[in-house]
Design an enzyme around this catalytic site. Structure first.
Site, PDB file in Angstrom:
ATOM      1  N   HIS A  60       2.925   9.944   2.196  1.00 44.59           N
ATOM      2  CA  HIS A  60       3.339   9.188   3.286  1.00 44.59           C
ATOM      3  C   HIS A  60       4.464   8.232   2.965  1.00 44.59           C
ATOM      4  O   HIS A  60       4.370   7.312   2.993  1.00 44.59           O
ATOM      5  CB  HIS A  60       2.091   8.368   3.714  1.00 44.59           C
ATOM      6  CG  HIS A  60       2.296   7.475   4.967  1.00 44.59           C
ATOM      7  ND1 HIS A  60       3.158   7.823   6.046  1.00 44.59           N
ATOM      8  CD2 HIS A  60       1.620   6.070   5.261  1.00 44.59           C
ATOM      9  CE1 HIS A  60       3.081   6.738   6.757  1.00 44.59           C
ATOM     10  NE2 HIS A  60       2.047   5.951   6.307  1.00 44.59           N
ATOM     11  N   CYS A  81      -1.707   5.297  12.823  1.00 39.68           N
ATOM     12  CA  CYS A  81      -1.945   3.932  12.814  1.00 39.68           C
ATOM     13  C   CYS A  81      -0.631   3.236  12.446  1.00 39.68           C
ATOM     14  O   CYS A  81       0.190   4.044  11.504  1.00 39.68           O
ATOM     15  CB  CYS A  81      -3.014   3.508  12.142  1.00 39.68           C
ATOM     16  SG  CYS A  81      -2.991   3.759  10.235  1.00 39.68           S
ATOM     17  N   GLY A 107       1.555   0.040  10.441  1.00 38.06           N
ATOM     18  CA  GLY A 107       1.601  -1.099   9.593  1.00 38.06           C
ATOM     19  C   GLY A 107       2.570  -1.064   8.641  1.00 38.06           C
ATOM     20  O   GLY A 107       3.099   0.110   8.566  1.00 38.06           O
ATOM     21  N   CYS A 146       4.852   2.504  10.474  1.00 38.26           N
ATOM     22  CA  CYS A 146       4.500   3.810   9.787  1.00 38.26           C
ATOM     23  C   CYS A 146       4.800   4.740  11.182  1.00 38.26           C
ATOM     24  O   CYS A 146       4.881   5.798  10.574  1.00 38.26           O
ATOM     25  CB  CYS A 146       2.846   3.925   9.729  1.00 38.26           C
ATOM     26  SG  CYS A 146       2.535   2.910   8.085  1.00 38.26           S
TER      27      CYS A 146
END
Length: 541
Positions: A451, A483, A485, A197
């Protein structure tokens, strides 16, 4: 004179010149001037250059009242000149002109995957638009770009790397043939980077680091994701994973990690829904007021009717995931998505999206030479690991690390862009760091905007720096964080929207970067003013 004698003579000349012994010394006069006169002249020239360099360096150490070009007075060096003081919250840099700065940052609109404005747009076309915009709007010769780094996540690495290379050709970056290369080697390379990300932000950091290291003077950090087309596959099972608890937690569904954050740190459903409503409200207000027009590049593309196959030409210039009418009552009706008694829903988590962004970086000295406006200066970057079971807390750890690296305190930061992967983790990070809600995601975040994984970091750079420019002198430092992932997706049967969920991968990290507003600069690379400078700074000890 024999060879040995000449070598000895030259060695002694070196010695005398180094210690500034007059060349009229009896020892020098006794030598053969015809043998060494040229060598002496060269040495005298080198000494003059060295003294000139020393004079310039000493001038750089003076914080105020630099000598004018008309005077030959050599500046003196004293402890008081070097004194910044330990109370100076911002660490002085060695060379102001070598600051890495951002001169342009643009993005496409962010559109809903599979149903939005880019559902029929190829990934290379998305990237090409923002790359081309950087060149056209700055009038930079594309051959001056030393490298293009693109953050991207879901597509297979080799495939996406080729798409990015193709996009650079669409945008006008040169790749000359062999014959021309012999005379004008101006080819522009490109590569991809995947830190999940944070990939777009990592791309910007990679380019800034390369410029700082002197590998090149101009580079582009970009981000790209086409979630309409690409999704992550399953992870081959390795029985060893079951032996290591944290390795096993990397396989937790992403939505479960959101629930873990909410449960472990006491983030309520009401707090999460309120954060979602506020994200949509702020994004809608920013859109209505035209704030995003400074950063969004319109994309001419097409929409294909799935029933008839007919193509309709369109120009996409507005984020299409924003719901201006989002409210607490409607969000409260949504069922939990991951646990029967959970708090994460389709309404308080980020959308999966398509989009791209690009950031043009260079040395400050070069930007000033070219007369380019400076949006911001890159100050620091940090990536950290956290417990994969609560991966969303990454920003709460990465932000303090990046701020410390920049020589700042958290209270020095005037504006934050924190990616809203889930409202649970976003709310927790803001509470943990005791951030003022009025300076965090002031134009909405990923819950409203979407996103697009690899593009989010580059999008945030554009959003942050343009907002800092609008706010002016009251907004000096800004932070971007998220964050980390990987994602696949889940479709909400209630809303019919895709909610990002990681089926089998969630690595557990965080990343953050610090930027400074571009027009906030002084002669000592932004050394901060202090009331007392009666003691030496750390770099003068």
């Amino acid at each position: 004179m024999c060879v040995e004698g000449i070598n000895c003579t030259l060695s002694m000349i070196n010695h005398f010149c180094h210690y500034q012994i007059p060349l009229t010394s009896p020892v020098i006069v006794s030598w053969s001037q015809s043998k060494i006169s040229i060598y002496i002249q060269n040495k005298e020239t080198e000494m003059e250059k060295a003294l000139s360099r020393q004079k310039i360096l000493l001038q750089h150490l003076k914080p105020t009242s630099l000598p004018s070009p008309q005077t030959d007075e050599a500046p003196s060096l004293s402890a008081s000149i070097c004194a910044a003081g330990d109370s100076a919250a911002y660490r002085r840099q060695a060379a102001f002109a070598d600051d890495v700065v951002i001169v342009a940052a643009y993005r496409t609109a962010i559109c809903k995957a599979k149903r939005g404005g880019f559902k029929n747009t190829k990934a290379d076309d998305l990237l090409a638009h923002v790359l081309k915009a950087l060149i056209e709007k700055t009038k930079l010769n594309p051959s001056e770009v030393g490298d293009i780094v693109v953050g991207t996540v879901l597509a297979p690495g080799s495939l996406r790397a080729m798409e990015c290379r193709v996009a650079s050709f669409y945008a006008g970056f040169p790749a000359l043939g062999y014959v021309m290369y012999l005379f004008q080697p101006e080819t522009v390379p490109i590569r991809t980077v995947n830190r999940q990300c944070s990939s777009g932000l990592q791309a910007v950091a990679d380019v800034a680091t390369a410029i700082k290291a002197g590998l090149y003077d101009v580079g582009i950090g970009a981000g790209l994701e086409c979630m309409t087309v690409d999704s992550i596959g399953s992870l081959p099972h390795n029985p060893k994973v079951e032996i290591f608890a944290q390795a096993r937690d990397c396989l937790l569904p992403m939505g479960i990690t959101s629930e873990n954050v909410a449960q472990r740190y006491g983030v309520t459903r009401q707090e999460q829904d309120h954060a979602a409503v506020e994200s949509h409200r702020r994004a809608a207000a920013a859109t209505a007021s035209g704030k995003f027009k400074d950063e969004i590049i319109p994309v001419s593309t097409k929409i294909v009717d799935p029933k008839t196959g007919s193509e309709k030409p369109v120009t996409i210039s507005v984020d299409d995931g924003i719901r201006p009418n989002a409210n607490m009552a409607d969000l409260a009706k949504l069922k939990p998505a991951f646990k029967k008694d959970g708090t994460t829903t389709a309404g308080n988590a980020s959308q999966v999206s398509d989009g791209a962004g690009a950031v043009l970086l260079m040395k400050r000295s070069l930007a000033m030479q070219k007369g380019l406006p400076i949006l911001g200066a890159f100050r620091s970057f940090a990536a950290v690991g956290v417990d994969p079971a609560v991966m969303g807390i990454g920003p709460a750890v990465a932000i303090p690390a990046a701020v410390r690296s920049a020589g700042l305190e958290l209270s020095d930061i005037d504006l934050f862009e924190i990616n809203e992967a889930f409202a649970s983790q976003y709310v927790y990070c803001c509470k943990k760091l005791e951030l003022d809600p009025e300076i965090v995601n002031v134009n909405g975040g990923a819950i409203a905007l979407g996103h697009p994984l690899g593009a989010t970091g580059a999008r945030c750079v554009a959003t942050l720096l343009h907002e800092m420019k609008r706010r002016g002198k009251d907004c000096r430092f800004g932070v971007i964080s998220m964050c980390i992932g990987k994602h696949s997706s889940w479709r909400s049967p209630t809303l019919g929207v895709r909610l990002e969920e990681l089926k089998k991968r969630r690595s557990g990290m965080g990343a953050a970067a610090v930027f400074e507003r571009g027009d906030c600069a002084d002669e000592l690379c932004n050394a901060r003013m202090v009331e007392s400078n009666a003691h030496l700074s750390k770099d003068a000890r």
